[in-house]
Design a protein around this motif. Structure first.
Motif, short mmCIF file in Angstrom:
data_model
loop_
_atom_site.label_atom_id
_atom_site.label_comp_id
_atom_site.label_asym_id
_atom_site.label_seq_id
_atom_site.Cartn_x
_atom_site.Cartn_y
_atom_site.Cartn_z
N LEU A 127 -5.83 -2.81 6.48
CA LEU A 127 -5.68 -2.82 7.87
C LEU A 127 -5.48 -4.19 8.44
N SER A 128 -6.02 -5.37 7.79
CA SER A 128 -6.04 -6.71 8.17
C SER A 128 -4.61 -7.07 8.03
N PRO A 129 -4.46 -8.22 9.03
CA PRO A 129 -3.16 -8.75 9.15
C PRO A 129 -2.48 -9.34 7.80
N GLU A 130 -3.45 -9.71 7.17
CA GLU A 130 -3.37 -10.49 5.90
C GLU A 130 -2.71 -9.35 4.73
N GLY A 131 -3.32 -8.31 4.74
CA GLY A 131 -3.28 -7.13 4.00
C GLY A 131 -1.94 -6.20 4.41
N ALA A 132 -1.34 -6.64 5.40
CA ALA A 132 0.00 -5.98 5.92
C ALA A 132 0.72 -5.51 4.81
N ASP A 133 1.15 -6.75 4.08
CA ASP A 133 2.36 -6.71 2.95
C ASP A 133 1.55 -5.72 2.01
N GLU A 134 0.46 -5.86 1.47
CA GLU A 134 -0.17 -5.20 0.57
C GLU A 134 0.00 -3.55 0.75
N LEU A 135 -0.32 -3.26 2.21
CA LEU A 135 -0.25 -1.87 2.61
C LEU A 135 1.20 -1.33 2.60
N TYR A 136 2.00 -2.28 2.83
CA TYR A 136 3.57 -1.86 2.88
C TYR A 136 3.92 -1.56 1.51
N GLU A 137 3.59 -2.42 0.38
CA GLU A 137 3.67 -2.32 -1.03
C GLU A 137 3.26 -0.93 -1.51
N TYR A 138 2.01 -0.54 -1.25
CA TYR A 138 1.17 0.62 -1.57
C TYR A 138 1.80 1.86 -1.11
N CYS A 139 2.17 1.78 0.21
CA CYS A 139 2.40 3.04 0.61
C CYS A 139 4.01 3.24 1.18
N HIS A 140 4.11 2.29 2.15
CA HIS A 140 5.64 2.49 2.78
C HIS A 140 6.94 2.36 1.81
N ARG A 141 6.77 1.22 0.98
CA ARG A 141 7.75 0.93 0.14
C ARG A 141 8.04 1.90 -0.91
N VAL A 142 6.93 2.64 -1.42
CA VAL A 142 7.12 3.66 -2.53
C VAL A 142 7.14 4.80 -1.91
N ARG A 143 7.06 5.07 -0.67
CA ARG A 143 7.14 6.42 -0.07
C ARG A 143 6.03 7.41 -0.76
N ARG A 144 4.71 6.51 -0.63
CA ARG A 144 3.52 7.41 -1.13
C ARG A 144 3.26 8.38 0.31
N THR A 145 3.15 9.61 -0.22
CA THR A 145 2.75 10.71 0.95
C THR A 145 1.05 10.69 1.29
N ILE A 146 0.91 11.36 2.34
CA ILE A 146 -0.46 11.38 2.78
C ILE A 146 -1.36 11.98 1.72
N ARG A 147 -0.81 13.16 1.29
CA ARG A 147 -1.39 13.95 0.26
C ARG A 147 -1.85 13.03 -0.93
N GLU A 148 -0.99 12.31 -1.55
CA GLU A 148 -1.27 11.41 -2.58
C GLU A 148 -2.15 10.22 -2.19
N VAL A 149 -2.29 9.81 -0.81
CA VAL A 149 -3.32 8.74 -0.33
C VAL A 149 -4.54 9.32 -0.66
N LEU A 150 -4.71 10.89 0.04
CA LEU A 150 -5.91 11.27 0.29
C LEU A 150 -6.65 11.66 -1.27
N VAL A 151 -5.51 12.04 -2.31
CA VAL A 151 -6.19 12.22 -3.46
C VAL A 151 -6.97 10.81 -4.19
N GLU A 152 -6.43 9.61 -3.84
CA GLU A 152 -7.05 8.40 -4.24
C GLU A 152 -8.20 7.95 -3.49
N PHE A 153 -8.18 8.45 -2.18
CA PHE A 153 -9.42 8.05 -1.40
C PHE A 153 -10.09 9.30 -1.27
N ARG A 154 -11.00 9.87 -2.39
CA ARG A 154 -11.61 10.95 -2.40
C ARG A 154 -12.72 10.98 -1.54
N HIS A 155 -13.28 10.23 -1.09
CA HIS A 155 -14.58 10.13 -0.32
C HIS A 155 -14.22 10.25 1.08
#
Lengths: 596, 318
Positions: free
Chosen positions: A335-363
């Motif tokens: 969520l930091s400005p510096e991490g924006a690229d990383e977030l883009y790579e992780y999620c938006h660029r590869v079209r990762r879905t909400i469900r897939e993200v929630l599986v990785e953030f198990r807590h």
């Protein structure tokens, strides 16, 4: 004191936010603006432009418009009615004289007509006397923070201006940016018995008709990479529609998918308990057609989409709701400005879905009251109708390519609505809406038509041709393009049959059939080949031209080929040929029905 | 005030595209300070090159020793020192109101040499009835415009339900009821204005997407544009084609071999053997969010050690 306590004072603290959304981003931005305005004691009403009673526009106190841009630089369809009303030439210059307004546009600088609908809207409102209180905001998908890059500073500016225009009443302070915003609803336990009275809200919406599946057939070769379906739906009532009209379908998530998702969320135990939805934050939007009493299972099946690709604000909610330090750290990074690229790579660029993200953030444990804050609404999808009701009464036929593609993620990406359509069987039912498209047929049957519809763009072209042939119209030309004559030539046998009966001229380009190394042929190449005939039809015959399909490069290339024909055989200069096409479009003789 | 030395003609007017009246009279407002440091003179000479210029000192206007004739100037240019802008604050509303009156409809107001005042002025300008045309941070200038028709009262948000009629200038105003009727009633035969003609040249200017040279080392924010010319699209396609898949042999020492993606059968074998593999760093099973850049499991979903990893390979490459 609440904002409603100030309704009697001179200064209005009432604000209307009208959004015109394509994929939900404008809606999400509108909700975000409303939350911020709430902090300075402004009470917002947030609505989709097509849900708003347009005659009231002239009586509003203050309007914020949040407007997306389609692939071809046009306004979203939900805004078209309002836009047409605004464009009337007989409106007085002082029509909106006392109306303060502001516009935030959403677009992508990779496209030429960046935020054009928002730009045109702000200029038009000003020309009708409305007062633009804040410079137009223009969100850009290409910005490192995406739309938020422009939205956050714009909202800050807007709040400053609003406070100047309408200072806080005494005793009221600005609410600081909260840690966790309040949920927009509360889910109150309800008796199961109230559920039985629950209707499918689409049932009571007369714009939606009960459709029964008659056919769901794959029309591309079995060994072809793309799965394109021909679907046929029958209706009890006399649904009427015109060529180029659009079928509106709300997808429903599959039973097994929802079951396993509820399991992952540890909600299985309460999945079928009845809840009454009580709206707490009236300035936040809710999914269309939401029933009053429902279950979590129903909500996840029909009303929210856990297979959507999340936005940044979703990750903010994860941050609120996780208990694990490693996850907190990662989310803070994202969520930091510096991490924006990383977030883009992780999620938006590869079209990762909400469900897939929630599986990785198990807590992460999302309280059920936050369901509409965290999960985006299930949006309806739109498909150009591929049939003419005159030939197929009480029927609608569609030609739909199943969306399936690969990104760096090993599991292939699938379209939410096409996944739903792909498993429909004869006798399954659903409710379908019908929307007017842009296409109109020439009033005179003898006017020639030229249809250019490669790929699934052939769908509305089929509706035009069916209707024209039914009416006995003579000159119909179809330009079709695909990759392979034998693998994906949609409705090829039908076109051949029309040709045999001399009802259409059919020209098809098969881009991958040429041997390796030979230049690929597309519809625009055929148009160039036929330039003389094209000019005869357009210039001498007054033909109407239709272009449908992908709004990427195809329409531009086709129009270039048309302009070229007009130039060479119509004896016009290059500039005049382009102007000729523009005139055709203005007259309604050149119609595009393209989608991104 | 005549200059006592020769100054370079500076182009002090920022380039702004907006509908403005043909070059009528410009009003240049300065102060003793900007006269001394030469800024005022450059402003005036620059303007005089193309039009008639009248000159005023700030103090005379603010003290109301002079009043401006209504709708007399097609542009007003103000150059003061930052300190002067600062001390003008309390009198700013009435000063701006004066300038507003003196400008012709669609006339432009250019505030130059601003520095920090550039932050607060836009809202003051809006309150005074101006539309902001441009805020030029590089030049410390703001350009605003008087709307085509007059708003006599400074803006505030009036509640429609308690509407006190806004006092008007000598202009025939459309009756509110008539406005409602015109708005609400639609006739299919009413022609439309040309929407595209609403856009200024600035509006239409093609945006330039920021195409920096591709840095293959860092995570990439920008997706290749649909009309990619810088090579990013080709690079992405390369990457997708050559991205590897892991074949795990499942032994304690966790050997992971990479194979090419086209080897379909080995792929399926890899997925099947995944449960036997264990993670050596402890993070692989968590999911892509927590995996390092060289993790062989990148792109695979999170799994619990020992759990079966299932992947649908029903689709061929295209």
């Amino acid at each position: 004191m609440t904002p409603s306590d100030f309704s009697d004072t001179e200064t209005s603290r009432n604000l209307l936010i009208l959004y015109a959304t394509e994929t939900g981003n404008a809606q999400s931005a509108a909700d975000s603006i409303a939350r911020q305005c709430r902090r300075i004691a402004f009470q917002c009403r947030v609505m989709s432009t097509d849900a708003y009673s347009l005659p009231d526009l002239v009586s509003e106190d203050l309007i914020i418009f949040v407007v997306s841009t389609t692939g071809s630089g046009l306004e979203p369809r939900s805004m078209t009615s309002m836009w047409n009303m605004l464009l009337r030439a007989n409106l007085p210059e002082d029509l909106f004289e006392d109306l303060p307004f502001a516009v935030f546009g959403l677009g992508d600088t990779a496209y030429e007509k960046f935020c054009w609908p928002a730009k045109k809207l702000s200029r038009r409102m000003s020309s009708l006397g409305a007062i633009e209180i804040c410079e137009r905001g223009e969100g850009d998908e290409q910005h490192p923070l995406g739309i938020d890059g422009a939205l956050q500073p714009w909202v800050s500016k807007l709040l400053d201006i609003l406070l100047q225009l309408s200072p806080l009443p005494p005793g009221v302070d600005i609410i600081p940016v909260n840690d966790v915003p309040q949920p927009r609803v509360m889910l109150k336990e309800s008796l199961r018995s109230t559920l039985d009275r629950e209707q499918d809200a689409l049932e009571s919406d007369i714009r939606y008709h009960l459709a029964t599946v008659k056919k769901n057939e794959r029309i591309t070769a079995a060994d072809w990479f793309q799965d394109v379906r021909h679907l046929e739906f029958s209706f009890e009532d006399d649904t009427n529609y015109s060529p180029g009209d659009i079928a509106v379908i709300y997808p429903i998530a599959s039973r097994t998918d929802v079951e396993s998702f509820l399991d992952e969320m540890e909600l299985s135990d309460i999945a079928d308990d009845a809840f009454r939805i009580e709206q707490i934050m009236s300035d936040q939007s809710l999914p269309d057609h939401l029933p009053e009493v429902t279950t979590l299972r129903t909500l996840f099946s029909r009303y929210v989409d856990f297979n959507a690709v999340p936005t940044r604000s979703f990750f903010q909610f994860l941050r609120y709701f996780t208990t694990d330090d490693l996850e907190k750290e990662k989310l803070d990074e994202f969520l930091s400005p510096e991490g924006a690229d990383e977030l883009y790579e992780y999620c938006h660029r590869v079209r990762r879905t909400i469900r897939e993200v929630l599986v990785e953030f198990r807590h992460v444990k999302i309280p059920k009251d936050y369901i509409f804050d965290v999960f985006p609404p299930m949006r309806a999808r739109h498909f150009s109708i591929a049939s003419s009701v005159k030939i197929h009464p009480r029927e609608i036929q569609l030609c739909v390519a199943m969306v399936k593609y690969r990104t760096k993620l090993k599991i292939p990406r699938k379209g939410v609505c096409t996944s739903y359509l792909s498993v429909l069987k004869p006798s399954d039912t659903l409710r379908m809406g019908i929307q007017r498209g842009f296409i109109r047929l020439p009033p005179d049957d003898s006017t020639p038509v030229i249809c250019i519809g490669p790929g699934t763009g052939v769908a509305p072209m089929r509706s035009i041709i069916e209707e024209r042939v039914f009416g006995g119209s003579g000159s119909n030309t179809l330009y079709f393009g695909c990759r392979s004559a034998i693998k994906d030539q949609h409705y090829g046998s039908e076109w051949k049959s029309y040709v045999d009966q001399q009802q259409i001229t059919y020209r098809a380009a098969f881009s991958r059939d040429a041997p390796e190394g030979v230049k690929r042929t597309y519809v625009q190449d055929l148009i160039t080949e036929d330039a003389e005939q094209i000019w005869r039809l357009i210039g001498e015959g007054g033909a109407w031209v239709y272009i449908s399909g992908s709004s990427n490069k195809m329409p531009g290339a086709v129009k270039e080929a048309l302009a070229h024909a007009i130039e060479i055989h119509g004896g016009h200069s290059s500039t005049d040929a382009k102007k000729y096409l523009e005139e055709m479009a203005k007259e309604g003789r050149l119609i595009e029905e393209c989608w991104s | 005030m005549s200059p006592t030395a020769v100054y370079e003609t500076a182009n002090s007017a920022p380039i702004v595209v907006a509908p403005v009246p043909a070059k009528g009279i410009a009003l240049a407002i300065g102060s003793l300070s900007t006269a001394q440091d030469g800024k005022y003179q450059s402003l005036v000479s620059g303007l005089e090159a193309t039009r008639q210029v009248e000159k005023q000192l700030l103090d005379r206007l603010v003290d109301e020793a002079t009043t401006l004739q209504p709708s007399s100037y097609s542009s007003v240019h103000v150059t003061l020192t930052p300190a002067e802008y600062q001390s003008l604050s309390p009198k700013l509303p009435s000063f701006l109101a004066q300038l507003f009156v003196g400008l012709s409809p669609l006339g432009t107001l250019h505030l130059l040499n601003l520095s920090s005042a550039i932050q607060t002025l836009p809202s003051e300008l809006t309150l005074a009835g101006f539309n902001i045309l441009a805020i030029l941070a590089d030049e410390d200038a703001i350009v605003a415009q008087k709307p085509a028709h007059d708003i006599s009262a400074p803006l505030s948000l009036k509640s429609r339900s308690t509407a006190a009629a806004v006092p008007l200038l000598n202009r025939k105003k459309t009756d509110p009821a008539k406005k409602k009727a015109l708005w609400a009633l639609s006739s299919p035969s009413v022609p439309q204005i040309d929407a595209e003609a609403l856009l200024t040249a600035e509006d239409k200017a093609r945006p330039v997407p920021t195409c920096e040279p591709v840095n293959t080392a860092v995570p990439r924010r920008k997706k290749a544009c649909k009309g990619c010319t810088c090579g990013l699209a080709d690079l992405e396609e390369e990457e997708r084609k050559t991205s590897k898949v892991v074949l795990l042999d499942g032994s304690q020492d966790g050997e992971a071999k990479e194979i090419s993606q086209s080897d379909r059968e080995k792929l399926i074998a890899a997925a099947k053997s995944a449960p036997k593999a264990t993670s050596s760093c402890g993070s692989c099973f968590l999911g892509d969010a927590f995996r390092c850049a060289s993790c062989p499991y990148l792109g695979l979903p999170a799994f619990k050690p020992g759990e079966k990893v299932e992947i649908d390979f029903g689709m061929d490459d295209f």
